[in-house]
Design a protein around this motif. Structure first.
Motif, PDB file in Angstrom:
ATOM      1  N   VAL A  27       0.858  -1.346   0.116  1.00 42.46           N
ATOM      2  CA  VAL A  27       0.001   0.100  -0.169  1.00 42.46           C
ATOM      3  C   VAL A  27       0.912   1.122   0.063  1.00 42.46           C
ATOM      4  CG1 VAL A  27      -1.918   1.302   1.312  1.00 42.46           C
ATOM      5  CG2 VAL A  27      -1.888  -1.262   1.233  1.00 42.46           C
ATOM      6  N   ALA A  28       0.646   2.135  -1.044  1.00 44.32           N
ATOM      7  CA  ALA A  28       1.510   3.090  -1.232  1.00 44.32           C
ATOM      8  C   ALA A  28       1.224   4.374  -0.095  1.00 44.32           C
ATOM      9  CB  ALA A  28       1.607   3.705  -2.441  1.00 44.32           C
ATOM     10  N   ASP A  29      -0.031   4.393   0.074  1.00 44.38           N
ATOM     11  CA  ASP A  29      -0.541   5.444   1.078  1.00 44.38           C
ATOM     12  C   ASP A  29      -1.875   4.878   2.050  1.00 44.38           C
ATOM     13  OD1 ASP A  29      -1.700   7.717   2.236  1.00 44.38           O
ATOM     14  OD2 ASP A  29      -1.611   9.078   0.387  1.00 44.38           O
ATOM     15  N   MET A  30      -1.410   4.621   3.069  1.00 42.17           N
ATOM     16  CA  MET A  30      -2.397   3.752   4.085  1.00 42.17           C
ATOM     17  C   MET A  30      -3.406   5.012   4.364  1.00 42.17           C
ATOM     18  SD  MET A  30      -2.809   1.106   5.305  1.00 42.17           S
ATOM     19  CE  MET A  30      -4.106   0.552   6.348  1.00 42.17           C
ATOM     20  N   ASP A  31      -3.264   6.227   4.671  1.00 44.44           N
ATOM     21  CA  ASP A  31      -4.371   7.182   4.689  1.00 44.44           C
ATOM     22  C   ASP A  31      -5.368   7.101   3.498  1.00 44.44           C
ATOM     23  OD1 ASP A  31      -3.375   7.983   7.069  1.00 44.44           O
ATOM     24  OD2 ASP A  31      -2.344   9.571   6.493  1.00 44.44           O
ATOM     25  N   ARG A  32      -5.032   7.095   2.303  1.00 46.58           N
ATOM     26  CA  ARG A  32      -5.682   7.063   1.157  1.00 46.58           C
ATOM     27  C   ARG A  32      -6.624   5.927   1.086  1.00 46.58           C
ATOM     28  NH1 ARG A  32      -3.420   7.091  -5.047  1.00 46.58           N
ATOM     29  NH2 ARG A  32      -5.626   7.307  -6.214  1.00 46.58           N
ATOM     30  N   LEU A  33      -5.828   4.625   1.302  1.00 47.29           N
ATOM     31  CA  LEU A  33      -6.743   3.437   1.359  1.00 47.29           C
ATOM     32  C   LEU A  33      -7.795   3.279   2.462  1.00 47.29           C
ATOM     33  CD1 LEU A  33      -7.195   0.581   0.465  1.00 47.29           C
ATOM     34  CD2 LEU A  33      -5.253  -0.136   2.205  1.00 47.29           C
ATOM     35  N   THR A  34      -7.647   3.894   3.807  1.00 47.61           N
ATOM     36  CA  THR A  34      -8.519   3.755   4.922  1.00 47.61           C
ATOM     37  C   THR A  34      -9.556   4.717   4.449  1.00 47.61           C
ATOM     38  OG1 THR A  34      -6.740   3.462   6.419  1.00 47.61           O
ATOM     39  CG2 THR A  34      -8.858   4.564   7.220  1.00 47.61           C
ATOM     40  N   ALA A  35      -9.380   5.898   3.787  1.00 45.42           N
ATOM     41  CA  ALA A  35     -10.412   6.803   3.557  1.00 45.42           C
ATOM     42  C   ALA A  35     -11.151   6.068   2.307  1.00 45.42           C
ATOM     43  CB  ALA A  35      -9.814   7.961   2.787  1.00 45.42           C
ATOM     44  N   PHE A  36     -10.552   5.375   1.445  1.00 48.20           N
ATOM     45  CA  PHE A  36     -11.272   4.726   0.239  1.00 48.20           C
ATOM     46  C   PHE A  36     -12.135   3.655   0.863  1.00 48.20           C
ATOM     47  CE2 PHE A  36     -11.874   0.973  -2.577  1.00 48.20           C
ATOM     48  CZ  PHE A  36     -12.263   1.469  -3.577  1.00 48.20           C
ATOM     49  N   MET A  37     -11.878   3.042   1.903  1.00 47.01           N
ATOM     50  CA  MET A  37     -12.721   1.784   2.449  1.00 47.01           C
ATOM     51  C   MET A  37     -13.905   2.222   3.049  1.00 47.01           C
ATOM     52  SD  MET A  37     -11.050  -0.762   1.361  1.00 47.01           S
ATOM     53  CE  MET A  37     -12.251  -1.833   2.413  1.00 47.01           C
ATOM     54  N   GLN A  38     -14.115   3.705   3.175  1.00 42.58           N
ATOM     55  CA  GLN A  38     -15.184   4.243   3.778  1.00 42.58           C
ATOM     56  C   GLN A  38     -16.472   4.710   2.480  1.00 42.58           C
ATOM     57  OE1 GLN A  38     -15.616   3.835   7.148  1.00 42.58           O
ATOM     58  NE2 GLN A  38     -13.786   2.892   6.804  1.00 42.58           N
ATOM     59  N   THR A  39     -16.039   4.362   1.407  1.00 43.39           N
ATOM     60  CA  THR A  39     -16.753   5.037   0.258  1.00 43.39           C
ATOM     61  C   THR A  39     -17.914   4.089  -0.205  1.00 43.39           C
ATOM     62  OG1 THR A  39     -15.123   4.338  -1.577  1.00 43.39           O
ATOM     63  CG2 THR A  39     -14.765   6.431  -0.355  1.00 43.39           C
ATOM     64  N   GLU A  40     -18.412   4.228  -1.115  1.00 44.03           N
ATOM     65  CA  GLU A  40     -19.696   3.473  -1.733  1.00 44.03           C
ATOM     66  C   GLU A  40     -18.976   2.716  -2.699  1.00 44.03           C
ATOM     67  OE1 GLU A  40     -23.673   2.236  -2.091  1.00 44.03           O
ATOM     68  OE2 GLU A  40     -22.941   4.011  -0.795  1.00 44.03           O
ATOM     69  N   PRO A  41     -17.943   3.210  -3.426  1.00 40.76           N
ATOM     70  CA  PRO A  41     -17.436   2.079  -4.490  1.00 40.76           C
ATOM     71  C   PRO A  41     -16.668   0.982  -3.591  1.00 40.76           C
ATOM     72  CG  PRO A  41     -16.775   4.526  -5.207  1.00 40.76           C
ATOM     73  CD  PRO A  41     -17.715   4.486  -3.856  1.00 40.76           C
ATOM     74  N   ALA A  42     -16.149   1.185  -2.479  1.00 38.39           N
ATOM     75  CA  ALA A  42     -15.426   0.109  -1.802  1.00 38.39           C
ATOM     76  C   ALA A  42     -16.543  -0.781  -1.112  1.00 38.39           C
ATOM     77  CB  ALA A  42     -14.674   0.805  -0.538  1.00 38.39           C
ATOM     78  N   ALA A  43     -17.661  -0.079  -0.903  1.00 40.21           N
ATOM     79  CA  ALA A  43     -18.912  -0.749  -0.241  1.00 40.21           C
ATOM     80  C   ALA A  43     -19.331  -1.998  -1.644  1.00 40.21           C
ATOM     81  CB  ALA A  43     -19.884  -0.148   0.288  1.00 40.21           C
ATOM     82  N   ASP A  44     -19.497  -1.166  -2.675  1.00 38.00           N
ATOM     83  CA  ASP A  44     -20.209  -1.806  -3.833  1.00 38.00           C
ATOM     84  C   ASP A  44     -19.154  -3.124  -4.065  1.00 38.00           C
ATOM     85  OD1 ASP A  44     -22.264  -0.180  -3.881  1.00 38.00           O
ATOM     86  OD2 ASP A  44     -21.337   0.871  -5.442  1.00 38.00           O
TER      87      ASP A  44
END
Length: 87
Positions: free
Chosen positions: A52-69
């Motif tokens: 993972v290049a940017d853990m903060d970016r991954l963490t933020a992404f995991m809270q999004t609708e595209p991640a849930a989908d």
């Protein structure tokens, strides 16, 4: 670049293994070198190891609708999701 281990349960292991979704969605947030694993004692428990290049970016992404989908498409049971960071 940290290496992350993630484990969780899925509804259908074969579908999860064959799915292109994780590569599609994680590539957009700088995740590379994704390797999949299946628990031989409980086949619906699976895991990933990835860089993972940017853990903060991954963490933020995991809270999004595209991640849930993507998790829904892959049959991930969200309440079983655990992230571990290499130390």
């Amino acid at each position: 670049m940290p290496t992350i281990m993630v484990h969780h349960e899925v509804k259908d292991t074969q579908h999860w293994l064959a799915s292109p979704k994780r590569e599609e969605v994680f590539a957009g947030v700088g995740v590379t070198n994704i390797r999949t694993f299946v628990d031989p004692q409980k086949s619906n428990r699976v895991g990933l190891v990835m860089d993972v290049a940017d853990m903060d970016r991954l963490t933020a992404f995991m809270q999004t609708e595209p991640a849930a989908d993507a998790m829904k498409y892959d049959g991930v049971i969200p309440e079983t999701l655990v992230f571990l960071v290499q130390s």
